[in-house]
Design a protein around this motif. Structure first.
Motif, PDB file in Angstrom:
ATOM      1  N   GLY A   1      -6.921   1.208  -5.401  1.00  0.00           N
ATOM      2  CA  GLY A   1      -5.837   1.942  -6.053  1.00  0.00           C
ATOM      3  C   GLY A   1      -6.173   2.258  -7.493  1.00  0.00           C
ATOM      4  O   GLY A   1      -5.929   3.373  -7.977  1.00  0.00           O
TER       5      GLY A   1
ATOM      6  N   ARG B   1       0.827  -1.213   0.000  1.00  0.00           N
ATOM      7  CA  ARG B   1       0.000   0.000   0.000  1.00  0.00           C
ATOM      8  C   ARG B   1       0.855   1.254   0.000  1.00  0.00           C
ATOM      9  O   ARG B   1       0.517   2.256  -0.638  1.00  0.00           O
ATOM     10  CB  ARG B   1      -0.936  -0.008   1.210  1.00  0.00           C
ATOM     11  CG  ARG B   1      -2.124  -0.957   1.078  1.00  0.00           C
ATOM     12  CD  ARG B   1      -2.884  -1.045   2.388  1.00  0.00           C
ATOM     13  NE  ARG B   1      -3.184   0.285   2.922  1.00  0.00           N
ATOM     14  CZ  ARG B   1      -3.295   0.541   4.225  1.00  0.00           C
ATOM     15  NH1 ARG B   1      -3.115  -0.428   5.120  1.00  0.00           N
ATOM     16  NH2 ARG B   1      -3.576   1.756   4.638  1.00  0.00           N
ATOM     17  N   ARG B   2       1.981   1.229   0.705  1.00  0.00           N
ATOM     18  CA  ARG B   2       2.884   2.379   0.721  1.00  0.00           C
ATOM     19  C   ARG B   2       3.411   2.669  -0.691  1.00  0.00           C
ATOM     20  O   ARG B   2       3.473   3.822  -1.127  1.00  0.00           O
ATOM     21  CB  ARG B   2       4.050   2.121   1.672  1.00  0.00           C
ATOM     22  CG  ARG B   2       4.997   3.315   1.816  1.00  0.00           C
ATOM     23  CD  ARG B   2       6.215   2.908   2.646  1.00  0.00           C
ATOM     24  NE  ARG B   2       5.837   2.626   4.024  1.00  0.00           N
ATOM     25  CZ  ARG B   2       5.873   3.534   4.998  1.00  0.00           C
ATOM     26  NH1 ARG B   2       6.245   4.783   4.723  1.00  0.00           N
ATOM     27  NH2 ARG B   2       5.535   3.200   6.229  1.00  0.00           N
TER      28      ARG B   2
ATOM     29  N   ALA C   1      -8.531  11.114  -2.348  1.00  0.00           N
ATOM     30  CA  ALA C   1      -7.692  11.678  -3.406  1.00  0.00           C
ATOM     31  C   ALA C   1      -8.450  12.750  -4.184  1.00  0.00           C
ATOM     32  O   ALA C   1      -7.872  13.773  -4.556  1.00  0.00           O
ATOM     33  CB  ALA C   1      -7.221  10.574  -4.347  1.00  0.00           C
TER      34      ALA C   1
ATOM     35  N   CYS D   1      -3.489   9.244  -0.209  1.00  0.00           N
ATOM     36  CA  CYS D   1      -4.613   8.370   0.140  1.00  0.00           C
ATOM     37  C   CYS D   1      -4.743   8.230   1.657  1.00  0.00           C
ATOM     38  O   CYS D   1      -4.539   7.145   2.227  1.00  0.00           O
ATOM     39  CB  CYS D   1      -4.443   7.008  -0.530  1.00  0.00           C
ATOM     40  SG  CYS D   1      -4.307   7.093  -2.323  1.00  0.00           S
ATOM     41  N   TYR D   2      -5.060   9.335   2.304  1.00  0.00           N
ATOM     42  CA  TYR D   2      -5.240   9.340   3.754  1.00  0.00           C
ATOM     43  C   TYR D   2      -6.430  10.233   4.064  1.00  0.00           C
ATOM     44  O   TYR D   2      -6.526  11.355   3.572  1.00  0.00           O
ATOM     45  CB  TYR D   2      -3.978   9.851   4.438  1.00  0.00           C
ATOM     46  CG  TYR D   2      -3.978   9.753   5.945  1.00  0.00           C
ATOM     47  CD1 TYR D   2      -4.272   8.557   6.584  1.00  0.00           C
ATOM     48  CD2 TYR D   2      -3.667  10.866   6.726  1.00  0.00           C
ATOM     49  CE1 TYR D   2      -4.262   8.465   7.969  1.00  0.00           C
ATOM     50  CE2 TYR D   2      -3.646  10.779   8.118  1.00  0.00           C
ATOM     51  CZ  TYR D   2      -3.948   9.574   8.732  1.00  0.00           C
ATOM     52  OH  TYR D   2      -3.938   9.484  10.106  1.00  0.00           O
TER      53      TYR D   2
ATOM     54  N   ASP E   1       1.523  13.063   0.955  1.00  0.00           N
ATOM     55  CA  ASP E   1       0.606  11.954   1.189  1.00  0.00           C
ATOM     56  C   ASP E   1      -0.652  12.207   0.370  1.00  0.00           C
ATOM     57  O   ASP E   1      -1.048  13.362   0.170  1.00  0.00           O
ATOM     58  CB  ASP E   1       0.259  11.844   2.678  1.00  0.00           C
ATOM     59  CG  ASP E   1      -0.225  10.448   3.075  1.00  0.00           C
ATOM     60  OD1 ASP E   1      -0.501   9.633   2.173  1.00  0.00           O
ATOM     61  OD2 ASP E   1      -0.332  10.181   4.287  1.00  0.00           O
TER      62      ASP E   1
ATOM     63  N   ASN F   1       0.546   4.128  -2.814  1.00  0.00           N
ATOM     64  CA  ASN F   1       0.290   5.517  -2.439  1.00  0.00           C
ATOM     65  C   ASN F   1       1.376   6.428  -3.008  1.00  0.00           C
ATOM     66  O   ASN F   1       1.090   7.523  -3.523  1.00  0.00           O
ATOM     67  CB  ASN F   1       0.238   5.648  -0.919  1.00  0.00           C
ATOM     68  CG  ASN F   1      -0.058   7.062  -0.456  1.00  0.00           C
ATOM     69  OD1 ASN F   1      -1.198   7.517  -0.481  1.00  0.00           O
ATOM     70  ND2 ASN F   1       0.978   7.779  -0.027  1.00  0.00           N
TER      71      ASN F   1
END
Length: 306
Positions: free
Chosen positions: A267, A183-184, A231, A206-207, A204, A187
């Motif tokens: 994603g 996931r990192r 996003a 997707c937070y 960042d 992102n």
């Protein structure tokens, strides 16, 4: 203990690009100090008027929007973290089958419920935003991965000249105890795309810990139904020329239950959303070129390391 804190402010305008780097300090556990000129921190009202003393500025009210579906076991902690600066809590219930509504009522008797008519996190947040009455709207998740105790950091910058404030797990003072390497990487790739397409320097993407002045809700033009809402909010804030600040945030593991997030599916959803918005932007520019009208806009971004 004082921790180093730097602020990067980028301004795009007709005269070109101006970058300012301002060193400051932040005390651990406290909200970062403003790096804006004094004109941003000062009251917009003069001390006196021709008719006498000016009225005191009205205190801004804060609404917290929490989408929830079957999160009964997490709500005692989530709601217990909410600071006194929050005036209204709006919970959007996605037709929960457990004791979510009862637990929320027990731990926050003044909570206001909104029934979600559609499906998906984006649909729930849009319903919550439409129902919120505060001058400032904050969003967090109901799974315990975000602490509402961080909200004062967001409010600090919203009351010192910024329009949209987002949490970042990847600047000093932030972090994640939950994100996987896969996931990192996803992102990071999506973040590089957005930064390239919109000449931004975000850290960042997707937070979902964000806050904004409610008066800009229509400008954000939110349409996403799923996890791509996070996003889309950021991209639309960039497109609208809002002044954006990033503040450090610590992502915690979900306290109980299983996440509905699917890294590959969601994603791809974010990728399609970003590319679709980019195509719309190009069409808007092309239409203005045909009409011989200028295409103007501004983007201002500050990243605060705490």
């Amino acid at each position: 203990m004082d921790l180093p804190n730097t602020a990067h402010t980028t301004q795009n305008g007709a005269s070109g690009t101006h970058v300012t780097v301002v060193p400051t300090t932040t005390t651990a556990g406290a909200s970062p100090r403003s790096t804006e000129p004094a004109t941003h921190a000062a009251s917009p009202l003069p001390a006196t008027t021709p008719l006498g003393p000016a009225p005191a500025p009205r205190a801004l009210t804060v609404s917290l929007v929490i989408p929830a579906k079957n999160e009964a076991r997490n709500l005692a902690w989530v709601l217990g973290e909410i600071p006194d600066c929050v005036d209204e809590v709006v919970m959007v219930d996605g037709r929960s089958e457990d004791a979510t509504l009862l637990m929320a009522s027990i731990h926050r008797p003044d909570i206001r419920f909104v029934a979600q008519s559609g499906t998906g996190k984006g649909d729930a947040l849009r319903a919550g935003f439409a129902s919120a009455t505060g001058d400032i709207v904050v969003m967090i998740d109901a799974d315990g991965s975000m602490s509402a105790r961080e909200i004062p950091h967001f409010l600090h910058f919203l009351t010192h000249g910024y329009d949209f404030v987002k949490g970042s797990r990847f600047i000093a003072g932030g972090g994640s105890l939950d994100i996987t390497a896969f996931r990192r990487t996803g992102n990071w790739a999506l973040l590089q795309l957005v930064n390239k397409l919109y000449d931004a320097n975000l850290t960042d993407l997707c937070y979902g810990f964000c806050a904004f002045h409610r008066q800009f809700l229509d400008l954000l033009d939110l349409t996403a139904d799923g996890f791509d809402i996070e996003a889309q909010m950021t991209v639309h804030a960039l497109k609208a020329g809002l002044r954006i600040a990033e503040v450090p945030s610590l992502e915690l593991p979900r306290r109980s239950g299983r996440s509905n997030l699917h890294a590959i599916r969601d994603g791809n959803l974010v990728l399609r959303s970003v590319l679709r918005d980019r195509q719309r932007r190009h069409r808007a520019r092309h239409a203005l070129d045909l009409l011989h009208l200028p295409y103007t806009g501004r983007r201002q971004l500050a990243t605060h390391h705490g």
